[in-house]
Scaffold this motif. Structure first.
Motif, mmCIF file in Angstrom:
data_model
loop_
_atom_site.group_PDB
_atom_site.id
_atom_site.type_symbol
_atom_site.label_atom_id
_atom_site.label_comp_id
_atom_site.label_asym_id
_atom_site.label_seq_id
_atom_site.Cartn_x
_atom_site.Cartn_y
_atom_site.Cartn_z
ATOM 1 N N ASN A 172 52.764 62.392 57.577
ATOM 2 C CA ASN A 172 51.587 62.797 58.360
ATOM 3 C C ASN A 172 50.367 61.927 58.040
ATOM 4 O O ASN A 172 49.235 62.404 57.997
ATOM 5 N N GLY A 173 50.618 60.658 57.833
ATOM 6 C CA GLY A 173 49.547 59.726 57.488
ATOM 7 C C GLY A 173 48.771 59.251 58.696
ATOM 8 O O GLY A 173 48.758 59.886 59.762
ATOM 9 N N ALA A 174 48.129 58.103 58.547
ATOM 10 C CA ALA A 174 47.250 57.571 59.587
ATOM 11 C C ALA A 174 48.044 57.139 60.817
ATOM 12 O O ALA A 174 49.216 56.764 60.733
ATOM 13 N N LEU A 175 47.370 57.187 61.960
ATOM 14 C CA LEU A 175 47.985 56.771 63.214
ATOM 15 C C LEU A 175 48.143 55.253 63.227
ATOM 16 O O LEU A 175 47.196 54.507 62.990
ATOM 17 N N CYS A 176 49.343 54.801 63.539
ATOM 18 C CA CYS A 176 49.640 53.376 63.601
ATOM 19 C C CYS A 176 49.465 52.861 65.026
ATOM 20 O O CYS A 176 49.524 53.634 65.999
ATOM 21 N N SER A 177 49.303 51.561 65.171
ATOM 22 C CA SER A 177 49.192 50.959 66.502
ATOM 23 C C SER A 177 50.484 51.102 67.295
ATOM 24 O O SER A 177 50.474 50.976 68.521
ATOM 25 N N CYS A 178 51.607 51.401 66.617
ATOM 26 C CA CYS A 178 52.865 51.617 67.330
ATOM 27 C C CYS A 178 52.962 53.020 67.915
ATOM 28 O O CYS A 178 53.851 53.304 68.718
ATOM 29 N N GLY A 179 52.076 53.929 67.500
ATOM 30 C CA GLY A 179 52.081 55.304 67.994
ATOM 31 C C GLY A 179 52.607 56.323 67.011
ATOM 32 O O GLY A 179 52.470 57.529 67.240
ATOM 33 N N ALA A 180 53.197 55.871 65.914
ATOM 34 C CA ALA A 180 53.696 56.778 64.883
ATOM 35 C C ALA A 180 52.605 57.023 63.837
ATOM 36 O O ALA A 180 51.558 56.382 63.840
ATOM 37 N N TYR A 181 52.885 57.951 62.926
ATOM 38 C CA TYR A 181 51.942 58.286 61.861
ATOM 39 C C TYR A 181 52.541 57.940 60.494
ATOM 40 O O TYR A 181 53.705 58.217 60.249
ATOM 41 N N GLY A 182 51.720 57.353 59.643
ATOM 42 C CA GLY A 182 52.142 57.100 58.274
ATOM 43 C C GLY A 182 52.935 55.836 58.056
ATOM 44 O O GLY A 182 53.514 55.645 56.983
ATOM 45 N N CYS A 183 52.948 54.921 59.032
ATOM 46 C CA CYS A 183 53.630 53.636 58.838
ATOM 47 C C CYS A 183 52.946 52.837 57.738
ATOM 48 O O CYS A 183 51.747 52.967 57.501
ATOM 49 N N LEU A 184 53.705 51.958 57.108
ATOM 50 C CA LEU A 184 53.131 51.076 56.093
ATOM 51 C C LEU A 184 51.964 50.284 56.673
ATOM 52 O O LEU A 184 50.931 50.112 56.016
ATOM 53 N N GLU A 185 52.090 49.790 57.895
ATOM 54 C CA GLU A 185 50.997 49.031 58.507
ATOM 55 C C GLU A 185 49.756 49.891 58.709
ATOM 56 O O GLU A 185 48.633 49.404 58.592
ATOM 57 N N ALA A 186 49.939 51.167 59.010
ATOM 58 C CA ALA A 186 48.804 52.055 59.220
ATOM 59 C C ALA A 186 48.122 52.461 57.926
ATOM 60 O O ALA A 186 47.038 53.057 57.951
ATOM 61 N N GLU A 187 48.736 52.152 56.801
ATOM 62 C CA GLU A 187 48.192 52.548 55.497
ATOM 63 C C GLU A 187 47.819 51.368 54.608
ATOM 64 O O GLU A 187 46.930 51.496 53.759
ATOM 65 N N ALA A 188 48.472 50.210 54.778
ATOM 66 C CA ALA A 188 48.308 49.122 53.818
ATOM 67 C C ALA A 188 47.885 47.792 54.430
ATOM 68 O O ALA A 188 47.686 46.827 53.692
ATOM 69 N N SER A 189 47.754 47.711 55.738
ATOM 70 C CA SER A 189 47.325 46.459 56.367
ATOM 71 C C SER A 189 45.822 46.272 56.225
ATOM 72 O O SER A 189 45.082 47.196 55.858
ATOM 73 N N GLY A 190 45.362 45.072 56.554
ATOM 74 C CA GLY A 190 43.934 44.815 56.499
ATOM 75 C C GLY A 190 43.130 45.719 57.415
ATOM 76 O O GLY A 190 42.102 46.278 57.009
ATOM 77 N N TRP A 191 43.614 45.891 58.653
ATOM 78 C CA TRP A 191 42.862 46.737 59.584
ATOM 79 C C TRP A 191 42.892 48.197 59.137
ATOM 80 O O TRP A 191 41.899 48.929 59.309
ATOM 81 N N ALA A 192 43.997 48.637 58.529
ATOM 82 C CA ALA A 192 44.103 50.018 58.077
ATOM 83 C C ALA A 192 43.192 50.281 56.883
ATOM 84 O O ALA A 192 42.559 51.342 56.783
ATOM 85 N N ILE A 193 43.116 49.316 55.971
ATOM 86 C CA ILE A 193 42.238 49.473 54.805
ATOM 87 C C ILE A 193 40.787 49.557 55.252
ATOM 88 O O ILE A 193 40.011 50.392 54.753
ATOM 89 N N GLU A 194 40.400 48.716 56.206
ATOM 90 C CA GLU A 194 39.021 48.758 56.698
ATOM 91 C C GLU A 194 38.735 50.081 57.401
ATOM 92 O O GLU A 194 37.654 50.667 57.233
ATOM 93 N N ALA A 195 39.702 50.570 58.189
ATOM 94 C CA ALA A 195 39.508 51.856 58.869
ATOM 95 C C ALA A 195 39.409 52.992 57.864
ATOM 96 O O ALA A 195 38.639 53.947 58.062
ATOM 97 N N ARG A 196 40.156 52.897 56.791
ATOM 98 C CA ARG A 196 40.187 53.973 55.791
ATOM 99 C C ARG A 196 38.939 53.983 54.909
ATOM 100 O O ARG A 196 38.419 55.045 54.562
ATOM 101 N N THR A 197 38.455 52.795 54.549
ATOM 102 C CA THR A 197 37.386 52.700 53.559
ATOM 103 C C THR A 197 36.020 52.361 54.143
ATOM 104 O O THR A 197 35.000 52.535 53.470
ATOM 105 N N GLY A 198 36.007 51.835 55.372
ATOM 106 C CA GLY A 198 34.756 51.393 55.954
ATOM 107 C C GLY A 198 34.298 50.047 55.446
ATOM 108 O O GLY A 198 33.180 49.610 55.732
ATOM 109 N N GLN A 199 35.153 49.356 54.677
ATOM 110 C CA GLN A 199 34.829 48.054 54.109
ATOM 111 C C GLN A 199 35.939 47.055 54.445
ATOM 112 O O GLN A 199 37.108 47.424 54.585
#
Length: 291
Positions: A172-199
């Motif tokens: 039940n993690g963050a929404l990924c660009s593929c449409g699923a939730y909790g993908c590695l890309e949605a949690e550990a990519s550059g865009w995901a880190i910026e969305a999560r932290t604001g930095q």
């Protein structure tokens, strides 16, 4: 050692690397030397990306008699890159990349996923030259991968095998660009880190850096148990920028995730390709396709 046909005996290739933030082009010789390198920023060409890509390719090729073009492109795509739908290039959906490039440049074109292309390069020119089974990963703006088993790049039914960024690592993690939730890309990519932290990811605190390594290691550990490999090579600005603490945490997590005796000593290491890796991989896509 990966099998890529007669790559080292091949004629020079016009290599194109198409990613979410930039497109690069260069001439690549069979021994891996790169010349006439140039690039463009994707964000500056939202409405005319293909035309800008063709102009870039023509400038780099110049008057050189190039008979082959190899392309590494963000995915997913249909087999052979006949149509591409990069998740982070929203203006291309079902875009006929291979045919369009072939018609515009009057040259044979071969297309594969950019991270899969990097896996080819790692096996021919990088850290996996003496390894027969391995995972190659990119942890950057996005997260992608390519799997080599028994010396051959794993293709899958549609040619998209290796999308490690879409393993679920957070329930039940963050929404990924593929449409699923909790993908590695949605949690550990550059865009995901910026969305999560604001930095921007390069300004992330230590907790974020360790969490990124832990999640990447979790994904690698799961895959190593299923597919029976013991080496993973990682490139990309996020992973390499986070450095030793990222790799230490990723290895710790991978070994805690996989308890199978054949994969418990899985090792996550830096890619040895450097900035040339994507272009070397794109050239190998061309040489592989032409054999």
């Amino acid at each position: 050692m990966i099998a890529v046909g007669g790559a080292r005996r091949a004629s020079p290739c016009l290599a194109l690397d198409i990613g979410a933030t930039k497109v690069e082009a260069a001439i690549v010789a069979s021994e891996g030397t790169i010349s006439r390198r140039s690039r463009l920023d994707v964000a500056s060409h939202r409405s005319d990306l293909f035309d800008a890509l063709v102009d870039l390719a023509r400038r780099v090729r110049g008057d050189e008699p190039i008979a082959l073009i190899g392309v590494g492109c963000a995915g997913p795509m249909t087999r052979g890159g006949n149509t591409v739908s990069p998740l982070n290039i929203t203006q291309w959906r079902g875009f006929p990349l291979r045919e369009s490039l072939r018609d515009a440049l009057n040259t044979e074109v071969y297309v594969d996923g950019d991270a899969r292309a990097l896996a080819l390069a790692e096996g021919v020119f990088g850290a996996a030259r003496d390894v027969t089974s391995y995972l190659s990963m990119v942890v950057s703006t996005g997260v992608g991968g390519g799997l080599v088993l028994n010396g051959r790049l794993l293709d899958g039914d549609s040619g998209n095998a290796g999308h490690v960024g879409h393993l679920n690592v957070v329930t039940n993690g963050a929404l990924c660009s593929c449409g699923a939730y909790g993908c590695l890309e949605a949690e550990a990519s550059g865009w995901a880190i910026e969305a999560r932290t604001g930095q921007p990811p390069d300004q992330a605190d230590q907790a974020t850096r360790l969490r990124t390594g832990e999640l990447v290691g979790r994904a690698v550990g799961m895959l190593s148990s299923v597919l029976d490999f013991r080496q993973c090579f990682v490139a990309g600005s996020v992973a390499l920028g986070y450095g030793d603490e990222f790799f230490a945490e990723a290895n710790k997590s991978a070994r805690a995730t996989t308890m199978m005796p054949y994969s418990h000593d899985v090792e996550i290491r830096r890619s040895q390709l450097g900035a040339d890796g994507p272009l070397l991989g794109a050239a190998l896509v061309g040489w592989r396709g032409a054999t």
